[in-house]
Design an enzyme around this catalytic site. Structure first.
Site, mmCIF file in Angstrom:
data_model
loop_
_atom_site.group_PDB
_atom_site.id
_atom_site.type_symbol
_atom_site.label_atom_id
_atom_site.label_comp_id
_atom_site.label_asym_id
_atom_site.label_seq_id
_atom_site.Cartn_x
_atom_site.Cartn_y
_atom_site.Cartn_z
ATOM 1 N N HIS A 177 -7.883 -4.306 3.856
ATOM 2 C CA HIS A 177 -7.327 -4.958 2.672
ATOM 3 C C HIS A 177 -6.991 -6.415 2.956
ATOM 4 O O HIS A 177 -6.824 -6.831 4.094
ATOM 5 C CB HIS A 177 -6.064 -4.229 2.199
ATOM 6 C CG HIS A 177 -4.920 -4.313 3.160
ATOM 7 N ND1 HIS A 177 -4.917 -3.624 4.360
ATOM 8 C CD2 HIS A 177 -3.759 -5.021 3.121
ATOM 9 C CE1 HIS A 177 -3.792 -3.888 5.007
ATOM 10 N NE2 HIS A 177 -3.075 -4.747 4.289
ATOM 11 N N ASP A 226 -3.800 -8.859 1.594
ATOM 12 C CA ASP A 226 -2.457 -8.500 1.132
ATOM 13 C C ASP A 226 -2.257 -8.750 -0.359
ATOM 14 O O ASP A 226 -2.658 -9.794 -0.893
ATOM 15 C CB ASP A 226 -1.407 -9.289 1.908
ATOM 16 C CG ASP A 226 -1.316 -8.839 3.359
ATOM 17 O OD1 ASP A 226 -1.531 -7.639 3.622
ATOM 18 O OD2 ASP A 226 -1.030 -9.686 4.231
ATOM 19 N N HIS A 252 -7.751 -7.105 6.857
ATOM 20 C CA HIS A 252 -7.246 -6.523 8.106
ATOM 21 C C HIS A 252 -6.987 -5.034 7.934
ATOM 22 O O HIS A 252 -6.915 -4.515 6.817
ATOM 23 C CB HIS A 252 -5.992 -7.254 8.598
ATOM 24 C CG HIS A 252 -4.856 -7.288 7.613
ATOM 25 N ND1 HIS A 252 -4.832 -8.145 6.537
ATOM 26 C CD2 HIS A 252 -3.699 -6.579 7.553
ATOM 27 C CE1 HIS A 252 -3.721 -7.969 5.855
ATOM 28 N NE2 HIS A 252 -3.014 -7.016 6.442
ATOM 29 N N ARG A 278 7.953 -9.364 9.423
ATOM 30 C CA ARG A 278 6.947 -10.182 8.747
ATOM 31 C C ARG A 278 7.558 -11.078 7.702
ATOM 32 O O ARG A 278 8.539 -10.718 7.048
ATOM 33 C CB ARG A 278 5.903 -9.274 8.075
ATOM 34 C CG ARG A 278 4.492 -9.642 8.398
ATOM 35 C CD ARG A 278 3.504 -8.845 7.614
ATOM 36 N NE ARG A 278 3.290 -9.420 6.300
ATOM 37 C CZ ARG A 278 2.280 -9.095 5.504
ATOM 38 N NH1 ARG A 278 1.421 -8.185 5.886
ATOM 39 N NH2 ARG A 278 2.140 -9.664 4.336
#
Length: 292
Positions: free
Chosen positions: A101, A103, A238, A252
């Site tokens: 995907h 993000d 990723h 993150r």
């Protein structure tokens, strides 16, 4: 002539994308450092900085060097720092993004950059792969590129259990900084190609989703605790390998996105079926009306 890159140890990790960077502390990075990092990111698409240990506030400060930060639209925001989130997984269960995907492509402005700190990682497993979506586009045949240039696709948040959150984006987007074209569909969030029938869309999306993560387009990274990774969400996908035992903890931040620019205006109208399966087009048409 000496350049800002000469002061760093930059090691490419694959023929397609990825570089490991040493000689810079993300906790102490300056605006000038950020310009250097951005140049490297545009070249390599995903960067890894081993041996780092930023605090949450230092992590946030590093992210803000590259733009405004956003909170995750589908994670609990009742915390001290809404733009900073932590995902824990134990023995493969928990926060593991184990499908290819880009993000939050179901948002009108998907994220530009993600900056991840691997706080804790298992001894074996839990590697992450990235794919070069420029290269995936470039290596399509000329007729396939020409068709994809004029298509758009519906993305939704069904994997986050919010299927009514959706947006339509071009199948091929133009990077605002490099001017390169890349494939912008993924197996996790992309549901339907607007200009094709449901059956045709399923066929093409299946092909493109498998095509984009061929090994020759990818890099696989073996984590060590304390590594910070930064990637350009506009031209990569990723995938986390859910093959580990033990605990995996990531922290993150996300730099806010821009409006994906299409390669060309579509020469075709959205598909409108008059068959008994017309209900398959309803969700797509409702979103088209909202965006117009």
């Amino acid at each position: 002539m000496t350049t800002e890159f000469d002061q760093l140890d930059v090691r490419r990790l694959s023929g397609s994308l990825g570089a490991e960077i040493r000689g810079l502390s993300v906790a102490e990075a300056s605006p000038a450092d950020a310009d250097t990092i951005l140049g490297l990111l545009l070249e390599h698409q995903v960067l890894f900085f081993p041996g780092q240990a930023p605090t949450p506030d230092e992590h946030l400060a590093f992210g803000r060097l590259f733009g405004d930060l956003e909170s995750h639209p589908n994670l609990d925001l009742e915390r001290e720092r809404p733009e900073f989130f932590e995902l824990r997984a134990t023995d493969g269960a928990g926060g593991v993004a184990d499908e290819w995907h880009s993000d939050i492509t179901f948002e009108a402005h998907p994220s530009k950059f993600a900056i991840l700190h691997m706080k804790t990682c298992p001894d074996v497993g839990g590697d992450t792969l990235w794919s070069n979506a420029y290269k995936a586009y470039d290596e399509l045949s000329a007729p396939m590129r020409a068709m994809c240039d004029g298509l758009s696709a519906l993305h939704d948040a069904s994997p986050h259990l919010v299927p009514d959150k959706m947006h339509i984006h071009p199948v091929v987007r133009v990077h605002p900084d490099t001017g390169k074209r890349s494939l912008f569909v993924n197996e996790h969030f992309t549901r339907r190609i607007v200009e094709l029938s449901d059956a045709e869309s399923n066929m093409l999306l299946t092909y493109l989703s498998q095509w984009v993560h061929q090994p020759r387009f990818t890099v696989r990274y073996r984590w060590t605790a304390g590594t910070v990774a930064m990637w350009d969400n506009r031209c990569t996908q990723h995938h986390v390998l859910n093959d580990f035992e033990g605990e995996r903890v990531i922290q993150r931040v996300t730099v806010m996105g821009d409006d994906p620019e299409s390669a060309q205006e579509s020469p075709w109208e959205p598909y409108g079926s008059k068959t008994a399966s017309f209900w398959r087009d309803t969700k797509m048409r409702e979103q088209l009306r909202r965006q117009r």
